[in-house]
Write a protein that holds these residues in place. Structure first.
Motif, PDB file in Angstrom:
ATOM      1  N   UNK A  94      99.864 -31.303  31.896  1.00  0.00           N
ATOM      2  CA  UNK A  94      99.175 -31.673  30.505  1.00  0.00           C
ATOM      3  C   UNK A  94      97.623 -30.602  31.804  1.00  0.00           C
ATOM      4  N   UNK A  95      97.884 -30.443  32.848  1.00  0.00           N
ATOM      5  CA  UNK A  95      97.033 -29.935  33.828  1.00  0.00           C
ATOM      6  C   UNK A  95      96.620 -28.813  33.162  1.00  0.00           C
ATOM      7  N   UNK A  96      97.697 -27.783  33.474  1.00  0.00           N
ATOM      8  CA  UNK A  96      98.539 -26.512  33.350  1.00  0.00           C
ATOM      9  C   UNK A  96      97.419 -26.292  31.234  1.00  0.00           C
ATOM     10  N   UNK A  97      98.228 -27.049  30.670  1.00  0.00           N
ATOM     11  CA  UNK A  97      97.693 -27.417  29.246  1.00  0.00           C
ATOM     12  C   UNK A  97      96.123 -27.631  29.012  1.00  0.00           C
TER      13      UNK A  97
ATOM     14  N   UNK B 111      94.430 -24.742  27.186  1.00  0.00           N
ATOM     15  CA  UNK B 111      92.708 -25.103  25.649  1.00  0.00           C
ATOM     16  C   UNK B 111      91.712 -24.476  25.982  1.00  0.00           C
ATOM     17  N   UNK B 112      91.356 -24.883  27.029  1.00  0.00           N
ATOM     18  CA  UNK B 112      89.767 -24.895  27.260  1.00  0.00           C
ATOM     19  C   UNK B 112      89.149 -23.380  27.755  1.00  0.00           C
ATOM     20  N   UNK B 113      90.068 -21.785  28.216  1.00  0.00           N
ATOM     21  CA  UNK B 113      90.595 -21.076  27.689  1.00  0.00           C
ATOM     22  C   UNK B 113      90.034 -20.637  26.130  1.00  0.00           C
TER      23      UNK B 113
ATOM     24  N   UNK C 171      87.478 -24.420  20.030  1.00  0.00           N
ATOM     25  CA  UNK C 171      86.950 -25.701  20.113  1.00  0.00           C
ATOM     26  C   UNK C 171      85.700 -26.698  19.377  1.00  0.00           C
ATOM     27  N   UNK C 172      84.804 -25.106  19.751  1.00  0.00           N
ATOM     28  CA  UNK C 172      83.041 -25.584  18.320  1.00  0.00           C
ATOM     29  C   UNK C 172      83.735 -26.682  17.101  1.00  0.00           C
TER      30      UNK C 172
END
Length: 99
Positions: free
Chosen positions: A83-86, A90-92, A97-98
């Motif tokens: 999950x941390x890697x995911x 996703x944050x990249x 995500x806006x």
């Protein structure tokens, strides 16, 4: 990065590049976003894979995954250890995500 209203597959070289990758690597499993995920690029890559199959009868397992649209799963894999890697991945994609 500049936004384009064109889907990825409308860019002429991409279908050729994807075809070459599949032919060269001969994957037994291909992962792609679900066709039900109503994002132009996600729909386009599904259409590409269907067309590729029709033209080449390439035999493999296709696994579709959820990005934005809830799916009705037929397979569940525990990814809690990743999950941390995911989240970092996703944050990249801040522009995605806006909305």
């Amino acid at each position: 990065m500049e936004y384009s209203s064109k889907t990825l597959l409308e860019k002429k070289e991409l279908p050729e590049r994807l075809s070459k990758i599949i032919k060269d690597f001969k994957p037994r499993t291909i992962y792609l976003p679900s066709l039900l995920d109503r994002h132009n690029d996600h729909v386009a890559v599904n259409h590409f894979l269907c067309t590729f199959y029709e033209n080449h009868k390439y035999d493999c397992t296709v696994c579709a995954y959820e990005v934005w649209t809830t799916l009705f799963p037929n397979l569940i894999i525990d990814i809690s250890s990743s999950m941390d890697i995911k989240r970092k991945a996703v944050m990249k994609y801040k522009s995605q995500l806006k909305s």
